[in-house]
Enzyme design. Structure first.
Site, PDB file in Angstrom:
ATOM      1  CB  SER A 277     -13.387  43.824 -23.756  1.00 18.24           C
ATOM      2  OG  SER A 277     -12.945  42.951 -22.739  1.00 18.24           O
ATOM      3  CE  LYS A 278      -8.950  47.714 -28.326  1.00 14.48           C
ATOM      4  NZ  LYS A 278      -8.370  49.101 -28.490  1.00 14.48           N
ATOM      5  NE  ARG A 279     -12.466  42.874 -19.185  1.00 11.30           N
ATOM      6  CZ  ARG A 279     -13.074  41.689 -18.418  1.00 11.30           C
ATOM      7  NH1 ARG A 279     -12.149  40.916 -18.019  1.00 11.30           N
ATOM      8  NH2 ARG A 279     -14.304  41.466 -18.250  1.00 11.30           N
TER       9      ARG A 279
ATOM     10  N   GLY B 269      -8.280  39.327 -25.483  1.00 10.83           N
ATOM     11  CA  GLY B 269      -7.363  38.898 -26.665  1.00 10.83           C
ATOM     12  C   GLY B 269      -7.807  39.948 -27.746  1.00 10.83           C
TER      13      GLY B 269
END
Length: 476
Positions: free
Chosen positions: A232-234, A236
């Site tokens: 996920s975005k967390r 990267g």
């Protein structure tokens, strides 16, 4: 002929998982001399956008993934799906269902309460409805397929239920369009993420009802973050184009994506695209989820930057110039002109050459080498105290300035010779001159070779910064 496809939905950007799926299909087609088809599955009218479609195309093109046919757009193929839906109606293999949303919700609740599967129970099968959603008459028994990477997978058809083929607004569903297109386009292998496993029995049932030959299916594991949770975005950036914007090279990205779930027998890490095509095999795709490691990607990108021809990197580095944030009171210096990089900048090529072995992503040139791109630099406080604050440094800098100013040829060789001659004349180590010189020219403790740095800055800028350094010492 081996024929594979990549079939994204244009409801968002091309993410890392989708890019890997496209790459595996593309490599398989190129390895076998087969065909790679691009199909845009845009039947979700509310969520599909032209911007997302373009983002997908841009991402594939940046990675160098080309296609032999397409892109085909399912919106343009609606009459084809309507024809096959009508065929199922005519052969009494599909029926209209008029159940309301509330009825379907109550049906699910009842099924859960008695411990039965929540699939539709077929209550409209024999009503002879003329409108509503169109459902497939799912046959009794089970649906079995042998996954290319997972062996035998079996589904109880009673747990699937009579699923929807066409919505009440006449728009075909994903499973119908996918099955029809795979058949008509001659797809021989479907290689996709394992989140599609629940769709596979439904598509196989459609193939069977239409009397069409299905492809082989292979489902690759999802990509996880380093904490073993879904990427996920967390963890990267998720968008492929975000990696381009962050300074990653497409060659490095392709190399890294290929290793997310595939490997060679000797665990080779670095591949040219030609090597990947030659060595790629479905047999080497692993069953376990791959872990996306940003540090490994950065390392790999650094290797590709180091190996690249600096000339090829100039235009890419120039594109990051607009992202440069100037500090207060600073103005662009060479190789800048009026705030923009010059069209032809031999100097930038040399700066890249200095940093190729030091950076992991291209914009780091502007961070590590910020002193090349600003007329005024800020000397780090600890550098002022520990290097410029030493006894005798002021005199050494003044002597260095005199030597620098006297040079008629201002290149790295001449500068080094002058500095070493000065050190010998003063009876000191060359490092005693080099460290203060680096401090006033770069503002840092560490930099590429100071002789090369000075030559690239130019004689006028070197003299100006030595003078600024002397002023700082006088103020201490």
């Amino acid at each position: 002929m081996i024929t594979v496809r990549f079939a994204p939905s244009p409801t968002g950007y091309l993410h890392v998982g989708g890019a890997r799926t496209a790459l595996f299909n593309w490599l398989y087609a190129r390895n076998t001399g087969g065909k790679f088809i691009l199909r845009i599955e845009d039947t979700d009218v509310k969520r599909s956008t032209q911007a997302a479609t373009q983002a997908i195309l841009d991402g594939l093109q940046w990675l160098g993934i080309d296609w032999d046919e397409g892109p085909y757009f399912q919106q343009a193929r609606l009459p084809i799906y309507q024809e096959y839906a009508q065929k199922l109606i005519d052969e009494d293999k599909a029926y209209y269902c008029s159940c309301s949303v509330d009825e379907l919700e109550n049906l699910k609740k009842q099924a859960v309460n008695i411990g039965r599967a929540a699939g539709y129970d077929g209550r409209c099968r024999d009503k002879g409805e003329k409108k509503g959603v169109l459902r497939l008459k799912v046959t009794e028994g089970s649906t079995v397929f042998y996954d290319l990477f997972r062996d035998k997978i079996e589904f109880d058809n009673s747990l699937i239920g009579d699923f929807v083929l066409v919505r009440s607004d006449g728009m075909p569903t994903y499973n119908l369009t996918c099955a029809v297109d795979d058949a008509l386009m001659g797809i021989t292998q479907v290689i996709r993420g394992d989140d599609h496993i629940p769709n596979t029995p439904k598509q196989l049932l459609i193939f069977s009802a239409l009397g069409l030959s299905p492809p082989r299916f292979g489902h690759i594991p999802l990509i996880l973050g380093t904490d073993k949770s879904p990427l996920s975005k967390r963890h990267g950036a998720v968008s492929v184009m975000a990696y381009k914007e962050a300074g990653f090279l497409p060659e490095a990205m392709v190399n890294y994506l290929a290793l997310l779930g595939w490997s060679t027998t000797n665990s080779q890490q670095l591949f040219s695209k030609e090597e990947l095509i030659k060595k790629f095999s479905l047999k080497r795709i692993v069953k376990n989820p791959a872990v996306f490691d940003m540090e490994k990607l950065r390392w790999m990108n650094g290797v590709y930057i180091k190996q690249a021809n600096p000339v090829d990197l100039v235009s890419i580095v120039r594109n990051y110039s607009s992202q440069r944030v100037w500090g207060e009171g600073t103005t662009p210096a060479p190789p800048w002109k009026e705030g923009e990089l010059k069209e032809t900048t031999p100097l930038l090529e040399e700066i890249i050459r200095l940093y190729q072995g030091r950076i992991k992503v291209l914009p780091e040139i502007y961070e590590m080498g910020d002193f090349f791109f600003s007329e005024q630099i800020k000397i780090e406080e600890d550098v002022v105290c520990e290097i410029l604050g030493k006894d005798g440094v002021k005199t050494l800098l003044w002597e260095t300035g005199q030597v620098m100013e006297s040079l008629t040829i201002f290149d790295a060789i001449s500068i080094e010779g002058a500095i070493r001659d000065l050190a010998e004349r003063l009876g000191i180590n060359a490092g005693d001159i080099i460290h203060p010189l680096r401090a006033v020219l770069t503002g840092k403790r560490v930099s590429p070779g100071i002789f090369e740095v000075a030559a690239l800055l130019g004689q006028e800028m070197v003299m100006q910064r030595i003078e600024n350094g002397l002023n700082i010492i006088n103020q201490e």
